[in-house]
Write an enzyme that holds these catalytic residues in place. Sequence first.
Site, PDB file in Angstrom:
ATOM      1  N   PRO A 101     -56.152  55.491 -23.043  1.00 11.37           N
ATOM      2  CA  PRO A 101     -56.962  55.355 -21.824  1.00 11.37           C
ATOM      3  C   PRO A 101     -57.753  54.048 -21.814  1.00 11.37           C
ATOM      4  O   PRO A 101     -58.305  53.664 -20.787  1.00 11.37           O
ATOM      5  CB  PRO A 101     -57.898  56.575 -21.865  1.00 11.37           C
ATOM      6  CG  PRO A 101     -57.864  57.074 -23.257  1.00 11.37           C
ATOM      7  CD  PRO A 101     -56.586  56.625 -23.880  1.00 11.37           C
ATOM      8  N   ARG A 167     -36.221  53.687 -13.875  1.00 15.05           N
ATOM      9  CA  ARG A 167     -35.673  53.805 -12.521  1.00 15.05           C
ATOM     10  C   ARG A 167     -35.425  52.439 -11.877  1.00 15.05           C
ATOM     11  O   ARG A 167     -34.730  52.339 -10.870  1.00 15.05           O
ATOM     12  CB  ARG A 167     -36.568  54.676 -11.631  1.00 15.05           C
ATOM     13  CG  ARG A 167     -37.905  54.084 -11.354  1.00 15.05           C
ATOM     14  CD  ARG A 167     -38.769  55.022 -10.542  1.00 15.05           C
ATOM     15  NE  ARG A 167     -38.374  55.091  -9.132  1.00 15.05           N
ATOM     16  CZ  ARG A 167     -38.614  54.140  -8.248  1.00 15.05           C
ATOM     17  NH1 ARG A 167     -39.228  53.026  -8.606  1.00 15.05           N
ATOM     18  NH2 ARG A 167     -38.235  54.265  -6.991  1.00 15.05           N
ATOM     19  N   ASP A 182     -38.736  52.192  -1.735  1.00 13.65           N
ATOM     20  CA  ASP A 182     -39.816  53.162  -1.617  1.00 13.65           C
ATOM     21  C   ASP A 182     -41.148  52.546  -2.015  1.00 13.65           C
ATOM     22  O   ASP A 182     -41.258  51.350  -2.230  1.00 13.65           O
ATOM     23  CB  ASP A 182     -39.500  54.474  -2.342  1.00 13.65           C
ATOM     24  CG  ASP A 182     -38.837  54.252  -3.673  1.00 13.65           C
ATOM     25  OD1 ASP A 182     -39.037  53.159  -4.204  1.00 13.65           O
ATOM     26  OD2 ASP A 182     -38.149  55.162  -4.142  1.00 13.65           O
TER      27      ASP A 182
HETATM   28  N1  ADE Z   1     -53.854  58.866 -23.841  1.00 14.32           N
HETATM   29  C1  ADE Z   1     -54.889  59.622 -23.402  1.00 14.32           C
HETATM   30  N2  ADE Z   1     -55.185  59.350 -22.141  1.00 14.32           N
HETATM   31  C2  ADE Z   1     -54.324  58.382 -21.726  1.00 14.32           C
HETATM   32  C3  ADE Z   1     -54.138  57.665 -20.508  1.00 14.32           C
HETATM   33  N3  ADE Z   1     -54.896  57.881 -19.434  1.00 14.32           N
HETATM   34  N4  ADE Z   1     -53.159  56.756 -20.455  1.00 14.32           N
HETATM   35  C4  ADE Z   1     -52.386  56.514 -21.543  1.00 14.32           C
HETATM   36  N5  ADE Z   1     -52.520  57.148 -22.702  1.00 14.32           N
HETATM   37  C5  ADE Z   1     -53.476  58.077 -22.804  1.00 14.32           C
END
Ligand code: ADE
Length: 259
Positions: A101, A167, A182
Site C-alpha cells: 500500500p 489483457r 474500453d
Molecule cells: N498489500 C496490502 N495492501 C495493498 C495495496 N493496496 N496494494 C498493493 N499491495 C497491498
Amino acid sequence: MKQKPVPAMRKLNFDVLTLFPGILEGPLNESILKRGREKGLLTVTIRNIRDYTEDKHKTADDSPYGGGAGMVLKPEPIFKAFEAMKTEHPGERFLTILLSPQGSVLHQQRAEQLSEEKRRIVLLCGHYEAIDERVINALVDEELSIGDYVLTGGELAALVVIDAVVRLLPGVLGDEESAYRDSFGDGLLDHPHYTRPAEFRGMKVPDVLLSGNHAEIEKWRRREALKATLLKRPDLLESAGLTEEDQKILAELKKESSR
Ligand code: ADE
C-alpha cells in the site's frame, strides 16, 4: 475512428513470490488468464517463500527488532528464492515489484508499460506483515499499490497487476481492438453499450445505434465517452489528449448540464 498500430507478438513471464500460493491459483486458471497461458502468451510461476526456508519449522517470519506488534518477513528465504530464479533463468533480467500500500498507485499507463516489459516480472507479496528492509533495498526495483486501502496481503494486488497487464498483450483478448477501446485505453471512460432487444420493458436503444451510419455511431460514442468522463471522472479529462472537436463537444455538454 482512430487506428492504433497493431503491436507485435509479445510474451510476459511472471514469478510470484508468496506465502499463500492457493490465493493465486484459482484466478490464474480461469477465463482469459488461463487462455493466455494456454496460448503461450504468458507464464506465471508461483513460488512459495516457505519452500526456500532451511529450518525444520519452515520459518518465513520473525518478530521485529526494536519490539512492537506484528511479524516481519525474514530476508533469507526471499534472497534464496531470488538466487533460485537466477539459476533457473541464466542470463535473464528481472524487474522486481513489491506489492504494497506504500507503493505508487497502478494506473493504465504503467500497465501498458509493463505489458511491453522484456525482463521477467517478479511480484513479491507480503502478507499481514512487514518485509525486512534489506529485501527492499537490495532486491526491489519498484513498489506498486493497487489503491489507497490496505489488503491483508499482496496476493490479490499481484493478481490485479497480472490481469491489467496481460489483457494488453496482443492475442490475449479475442478482438485486438477491445483492449484499447474500453475505459482508459484512450484516457476516457467507455461509452454505453447495448445489445438486443431494441426495446426492453419500454427502454429503447438510442436510434443512432440502429441506423447503420458508422460515422454517426462513432460521433455518438465519442460524445458519450466524453459525457461519462465529465460526469464520473472529470479529473481524467486533464490528461486525456483531447482534440479541438472534443473540446467543442465538452463545452456543449457542460452548457447542457448547467441548464
Ligand atoms: N498489500 C496490502 N495492501 C495493498 C495495496 N493496496 N496494494 C498493493 N499491495 C497491498
